[in-house]
Write a protein that holds these residues in place. Structure first.
Motif, mmCIF file in Angstrom:
data_model
loop_
_atom_site.group_PDB
_atom_site.id
_atom_site.type_symbol
_atom_site.label_atom_id
_atom_site.label_comp_id
_atom_site.label_asym_id
_atom_site.label_seq_id
_atom_site.Cartn_x
_atom_site.Cartn_y
_atom_site.Cartn_z
ATOM 1 N N UNK A 116 -0.694 13.257 8.165
ATOM 2 C CA UNK A 116 0.699 12.544 7.943
ATOM 3 C C UNK A 116 1.442 12.350 9.175
ATOM 4 N N UNK A 117 1.718 11.333 9.578
ATOM 5 C CA UNK A 117 2.642 11.242 10.822
ATOM 6 C C UNK A 117 1.916 11.427 12.110
ATOM 7 N N UNK A 118 0.586 11.405 12.120
ATOM 8 C CA UNK A 118 -0.276 11.365 13.086
ATOM 9 C C UNK A 118 -0.175 10.147 13.999
ATOM 10 N N UNK A 119 0.119 9.173 13.316
ATOM 11 C CA UNK A 119 -0.150 7.659 13.935
ATOM 12 C C UNK A 119 -1.576 7.223 13.962
ATOM 13 N N UNK A 144 4.350 2.342 9.426
ATOM 14 C CA UNK A 144 3.020 1.727 9.695
ATOM 15 C C UNK A 144 2.254 2.341 11.070
ATOM 16 N N UNK A 145 0.958 2.334 11.183
ATOM 17 C CA UNK A 145 0.364 2.688 12.209
ATOM 18 C C UNK A 145 -0.498 1.437 12.881
ATOM 19 N N UNK A 146 -0.620 1.527 14.143
ATOM 20 C CA UNK A 146 -1.511 0.675 14.886
ATOM 21 C C UNK A 146 -3.151 1.098 14.921
ATOM 22 N N UNK A 177 1.283 8.656 5.700
ATOM 23 C CA UNK A 177 -0.259 8.663 5.584
ATOM 24 C C UNK A 177 -0.735 7.254 5.564
ATOM 25 N N UNK A 178 -1.860 6.812 6.010
ATOM 26 C CA UNK A 178 -2.369 5.369 5.962
ATOM 27 C C UNK A 178 -2.829 5.156 4.480
ATOM 28 N N UNK A 179 -2.398 3.936 4.390
ATOM 29 C CA UNK A 179 -2.808 3.515 2.780
ATOM 30 C C UNK A 179 -4.089 2.449 2.669
ATOM 31 N N UNK A 180 -4.935 2.656 1.757
ATOM 32 C CA UNK A 180 -6.011 1.906 1.812
ATOM 33 C C UNK A 180 -6.278 1.601 0.204
ATOM 34 N N UNK A 181 -7.183 0.387 0.207
ATOM 35 C CA UNK A 181 -7.791 0.082 -1.305
ATOM 36 C C UNK A 181 -9.143 0.699 -1.628
ATOM 37 N N UNK A 182 -9.839 0.344 -2.459
ATOM 38 C CA UNK A 182 -11.150 0.636 -2.556
ATOM 39 C C UNK A 182 -11.896 -0.378 -3.231
ATOM 40 N N UNK A 183 -12.979 -0.670 -2.570
ATOM 41 C CA UNK A 183 -13.830 -1.691 -2.851
ATOM 42 C C UNK A 183 -14.479 -1.931 -4.150
ATOM 43 N N UNK A 184 -14.566 -0.814 -4.647
ATOM 44 C CA UNK A 184 -15.112 -0.682 -5.987
ATOM 45 C C UNK A 184 -14.127 -0.839 -7.273
ATOM 46 N N UNK A 185 -12.691 -0.918 -6.911
ATOM 47 C CA UNK A 185 -11.999 -1.358 -7.922
ATOM 48 C C UNK A 185 -12.069 -2.679 -7.963
ATOM 49 N N UNK A 186 -12.337 -3.293 -9.190
ATOM 50 C CA UNK A 186 -12.574 -4.835 -9.329
ATOM 51 C C UNK A 186 -11.309 -5.463 -9.943
ATOM 52 N N UNK A 187 -10.503 -4.750 -10.633
ATOM 53 C CA UNK A 187 -9.295 -5.472 -11.238
ATOM 54 C C UNK A 187 -8.130 -4.517 -11.208
#
Length: 124
Positions: A49-52, A80-82, A96-106
């Protein structure tokens, strides 16, 4: 030496061309954060967290697309972070950076929750 150079160039191209998940909004729904399409949002324990910085790149980023910040300066607790690998602005929650997961289909799928004990649904 040439093989190493070609391999490095291929790895760089793969990292730069990894899919990115664009999200106009991230909001709470059913006790977790979701993007504007209702897809579950995750954090990665290896991110500090907060490391950028994001600890997810290359193949990791293919499986866990970054949630891209659509605002220049999102309101707290968002930020946001670059990204180092492609220069995109990745949305963060409480640093903390946010992500989605490719296996989540709906919308509402949570296949990535507790994946390898390092990926977790974001609970506001």
């Amino acid at each position: 030496m040439r093989f190493t150079t070609c391999f490095a160039a291929t790895a760089l191209f793969t990292a730069l061309s990894a899919p990115l998940a664009f999200a106009a909004d991230v909001m709470p729904a059913n006790g977790m954060l979701v993007n504007a399409s209702g897809m579950t949002v995750y954090v990665f324990d290896k991110d500090v967290a907060d490391s950028g910085k994001s600890a997810c790149s290359g193949g990791c980023l293919v499986a866990w697309p970054a949630v891209i910040a659509t605002e220049a300066a999102p309101a707290a607790p968002y930020g946001s972070i670059k990204r180092d690998d492609n220069g995109a602005m990745q949305l963060t929650y409480k640093g903390k950076p946010l992500y989605l997961y490719k296996e989540d289909k709906k919308p509402g799928d949570v296949a990535g929750d507790n994946f390898k004990n390092v990926w977790h649904v974001v609970k506001p």
